[in-house]
Design an enzyme around this catalytic site. Sequence first.
Site, PDB file in Angstrom:
ATOM      1  N   CYS A  76     -46.905 -26.222  39.956  1.00 38.20           N
ATOM      2  CA  CYS A  76     -47.393 -25.560  40.572  1.00 38.20           C
ATOM      3  C   CYS A  76     -47.117 -24.473  41.444  1.00 38.20           C
ATOM      4  O   CYS A  76     -45.880 -25.091  41.995  1.00 38.20           O
ATOM      5  CB  CYS A  76     -48.399 -26.164  41.485  1.00 38.20           C
ATOM      6  N   CYS A 188     -48.893 -17.848  38.057  1.00 40.38           N
ATOM      7  CA  CYS A 188     -50.047 -19.117  38.240  1.00 40.38           C
ATOM      8  C   CYS A 188     -49.644 -19.719  36.738  1.00 40.38           C
ATOM      9  O   CYS A 188     -49.631 -19.533  35.453  1.00 40.38           O
ATOM     10  CB  CYS A 188     -50.967 -18.627  38.238  1.00 40.38           C
TER      11      CYS A 188
HETATM   12  N1  DGL Z   1     -51.800 -23.756  40.109  1.00 35.59           N
HETATM   13  C1  DGL Z   1     -51.799 -22.577  41.055  1.00 35.59           C
HETATM   14  C2  DGL Z   1     -50.342 -21.478  40.892  1.00 35.59           C
HETATM   15  O1  DGL Z   1     -49.269 -22.466  39.892  1.00 35.59           O
HETATM   16  C3  DGL Z   1     -53.278 -21.262  41.008  1.00 35.59           C
HETATM   17  C4  DGL Z   1     -54.068 -22.292  41.031  1.00 35.59           C
HETATM   18  C5  DGL Z   1     -54.421 -22.371  42.364  1.00 35.59           C
HETATM   19  O2  DGL Z   1     -54.541 -20.682  43.494  1.00 35.59           O
HETATM   20  O3  DGL Z   1     -54.551 -23.753  43.085  1.00 35.59           O
HETATM   21  O4  DGL Z   1     -50.196 -20.728  41.768  1.00 35.59           O
END
Ligand code: DGL
Length: 236
Positions: A76, A188
Amino acid sequence: NYWWDFMKVGFFDSGSGAHHVEQSFLISNPGIETLVYADYKNCPYGDREHEEIVDLTTQWVNHLFQEWCDVVILACNTASVHALRHLQNTLPRHQRILGVTYPACEAIRDGNFQNVVVFSTDATRKSWVYTTYIHLIAGNHISVTNISIPWLVQAIEENNILKQKDLIQASFSHIPDDTQIDAIILGCTHYPIIADIFQEVQNTFKYLKNATLIDPGLEAGKRFISWQKHHYHKDC
Ligand code: DGL
């Protein structure tokens, strides 16, 4: 076989992006044992405050280490920019943890890109980590535009393609049209899942058409073995 062929690598994301990063990672590192955790219950992280992101990420990372992972990858981006340094500084040294943002910035350096756009969650944009790392690794002269795309994560989780296109179209129109952009970081974990939609919308903008799409998960996978060899665990 090398010793890293016998490692177990844990992946953590706030949602479906975890599986995408794991699959991208396996392209460069086939055969490595993996374990994937996704926090669907608390997704999205991108609208949360720093402390909350650190607390939630820490809990999931601890679960992965309890399951005997040798290395954990924060798949993430939001967790990487907010919690990685904290975890690297507080976990015991043998619990190795890596993020995905640093490898994406290395890709900017390696590709000699000069005008970069980073799409991300709001929490990632506000942290300025991408800009800081790009300037640190690739040079201060590089122009970096950070744009968040609110609601896109939800639209991806809901598989609502029309909404995804509308949101991407709207955010692309925020990019200043006076410069040719040569790289777009999909900062993201959810965004590379719909890279084809980004590409489709991108092709409709003259100044963005030729930009290379950078997937941080893929870049992390490509650089993983050299990290293992050089023990660069404090640097990513
Ligand atoms: N997985 C998160 C990222 O890569 C995006 C999703 C979220 O906001 O939880 O930033």
